[in-house]
Design an enzyme around this catalytic site. Sequence first.
Site, mmCIF file in Angstrom:
data_model
loop_
_atom_site.group_PDB
_atom_site.id
_atom_site.type_symbol
_atom_site.label_atom_id
_atom_site.label_comp_id
_atom_site.label_asym_id
_atom_site.label_seq_id
_atom_site.Cartn_x
_atom_site.Cartn_y
_atom_site.Cartn_z
ATOM 1 N N ASN A 54 1.108 -1.046 0.057
ATOM 2 C CA ASN A 54 0.116 -0.125 0.337
ATOM 3 C C ASN A 54 1.046 1.731 -0.180
ATOM 4 O OD1 ASN A 54 -2.299 1.808 0.328
ATOM 5 N ND2 ASN A 54 -2.504 1.078 2.518
ATOM 6 N N ASN A 59 -6.245 6.473 -1.840
ATOM 7 C CA ASN A 59 -6.705 5.871 -2.520
ATOM 8 C C ASN A 59 -7.863 4.307 -1.613
ATOM 9 O OD1 ASN A 59 -5.029 3.436 -2.670
ATOM 10 N ND2 ASN A 59 -4.982 4.408 -4.876
ATOM 11 N N ASP A 60 -7.180 3.408 -0.075
ATOM 12 C CA ASP A 60 -7.757 2.667 0.819
ATOM 13 C C ASP A 60 -9.125 2.675 0.490
ATOM 14 O OD1 ASP A 60 -4.923 2.578 0.778
ATOM 15 O OD2 ASP A 60 -5.354 2.231 3.041
ATOM 16 N N GLY A 92 -6.010 -2.149 0.962
ATOM 17 C CA GLY A 92 -5.111 -1.223 0.704
ATOM 18 C C GLY A 92 -4.114 -0.853 -0.409
ATOM 19 N N HIS A 167 -18.366 -14.503 -15.935
ATOM 20 C CA HIS A 167 -18.832 -13.254 -15.516
ATOM 21 C C HIS A 167 -18.923 -12.017 -15.207
ATOM 22 C CE1 HIS A 167 -15.933 -15.626 -12.982
ATOM 23 N NE2 HIS A 167 -16.351 -14.268 -12.477
ATOM 24 N N ASP A 253 -9.823 -15.619 -16.704
ATOM 25 C CA ASP A 253 -10.503 -16.893 -15.893
ATOM 26 C C ASP A 253 -11.322 -17.290 -16.222
ATOM 27 O OD1 ASP A 253 -11.014 -17.273 -12.908
ATOM 28 O OD2 ASP A 253 -12.379 -16.783 -13.393
ATOM 29 N N GLU A 283 -6.719 -20.843 -17.111
ATOM 30 C CA GLU A 283 -6.226 -20.937 -15.843
ATOM 31 C C GLU A 283 -7.451 -21.969 -16.305
ATOM 32 O OE1 GLU A 283 -9.320 -20.947 -11.415
ATOM 33 O OE2 GLU A 283 -9.438 -19.652 -13.275
ATOM 34 N N ASP A 352 -5.626 -19.172 -5.247
ATOM 35 C CA ASP A 352 -6.873 -20.467 -4.988
ATOM 36 C C ASP A 352 -6.528 -21.547 -4.289
ATOM 37 O OD1 ASP A 352 -9.022 -19.295 -6.570
ATOM 38 O OD2 ASP A 352 -7.826 -19.892 -8.139
ATOM 39 N N ASP A 417 -7.947 -20.265 0.312
ATOM 40 C CA ASP A 417 -8.392 -18.324 0.489
ATOM 41 C C ASP A 417 -9.508 -18.993 1.644
ATOM 42 O OD1 ASP A 417 -10.448 -16.593 -0.238
ATOM 43 O OD2 ASP A 417 -11.259 -17.730 -1.441
ATOM 44 N N ARG A 421 -4.297 -15.879 1.133
ATOM 45 C CA ARG A 421 -3.863 -14.162 0.468
ATOM 46 C C ARG A 421 -3.539 -12.916 1.756
ATOM 47 N NH1 ARG A 421 -9.648 -14.409 -3.214
ATOM 48 N NH2 ARG A 421 -9.412 -16.162 -4.079
#
Length: 540
Positions: A54, A59-60, A92, A167, A253, A283, A352, A417, A421
């Site tokens: 960050n 812009n957080d 952030g 999507h 994706d 992917e 993932d 996940d 992350r």
Amino acid sequence: MSRNKHMQHILILSAAFIFMMISGVYSSDNNDTWKNKWQVNAVWYQIFPDRFFNADRTNDPEETETYSNEGVLEKRAVYGWDDIPSSTAKYGGDLRGIIDRIDWLKDLGISGIWLNPIFKATSNHKYNTADYGAIDPAFGNREDLKELVTLAHSHNIKLILDGVFNHTGYEFWAFQDIVSKGEDSTYKNWYYIHNYPIVKLWEQTADNKPNYECWWGIGSLPKLNLDNEDTRAYIIDVSKGWMKLGIDGWRLDVPEEVKSETFWKEWSKAIKDANPNAYLTGEIWGKADKWLGKNGVFDGIMNYYGFREPVMLYFTGNKISLSEFDKMLAERRSLYSHEVNCSLQNLLSSHDTARILSVIKNKDAEDSDKEKPNYDIGDPSREDIDKYKAILIFQMTYVGCPMIYYGDEIGMLGGKDPDCRRAMIWNEEKQNKDILEHCKKLISIRNSNQEFRTGDFETILTDDKNNIYGYKRTENGASSSVFINYSPHKQKIAINCPKGEYKDLLSGQIFRSGEKGLVLEFEPYGGKILQERQRGGAND
């Protein structure tokens, strides 16, 4: 067998065998121009932007992706950079943070960056796109991306974006027009709508499901109809627009879940027309032969099937023997040409999956889940780290392009996940410098020796009893041989080979073979990368 007997173990290889190993003849096809393509010579680095760094506090993000009963986004909780994340946590990180840390990537030696989605969306991961034409304000703006691309290129680093075209998010402007206008919306054929009015996202329950098709039934991710000409034209046009900033390709994706049979061919042609050197990777978790090669639409894939799965089964799961591991690798290489294999992204971790060091620690061939009662989230042992270092030797010298998930180079931990992350660790006291220096060394070896990037692969040793693996990579008559002792014991290999000097590119040690050949000693989970001394070059 006792430890002493393991230390005494000597494996004899014939003179003819080792001669083949060290100086095997390489026959290439007549068209080797593909070996100059940037994507077959790349070492990749995956960045999850919200969690990397960050640099711009102005812009957080102020909101989560969670709605109140009135359809208003709730205020996000404040998270410290070192906190364990929840699925909706925002930290952030931004494009300015990647610009700020470009020297870290340069020093590591990587040559390709893949950014998880950066387009406007309510989530931290941005896979629920609200606008394909805008950078998410929490990440920056179009000028920030342009500056990052230019800066990366100045350091010979390519950059690809994440395209999520199966999507959109519920908030996407076209879908919101349908929510507002129902059957009168101009965009009603952009999606698969069952009936009207649209069930509001915050009103959806197990008994009040979405009345439109969505990804895996998740109401926040309505599925695009890419057989619709206007939808298809829009996606292609907006993708070409981002190419004008100089990006070097796309990671796509869930491409297999797009219903249209013609979309990817049209889309990939449009991207290649914009930049013939663009790299397109998908992917795809299983076999991808119909997606790759002369009749395919992509240049590569995230190599879960041909690389990560075998690694998980042998190196971390102990579910298959070394011989079975080698056989599995060979069978999965045979699906594609050598050129295609050299273009695949060989990953150990991703956003993932559980992180590789955590998978090793938990000795699980599956992707360990931090919610499991027996899942160990503690610090890795010395053996865990040594195992990881051995796996890195394999990753950096095997066929295909290594891909590092941000933080793996410093030994970050994490289950599935959202645990995988976690925010990048920038506190040097908390970084594993042993892993970092090992990683840098291996990347340097790969970058300095063409055989590890485009050379042929040949197995030369599979010792199931002692778990010693040997293979060579050969390019234009020059060979380097890799040996990995994936066992907790010190071991020796006695080799009958021609007289000469050989250099271990890892340690710098020079080995001289005489009338009795060459004896190689290995530490537990140790390895050697042997190269003929007379070659000369950067590693001498």
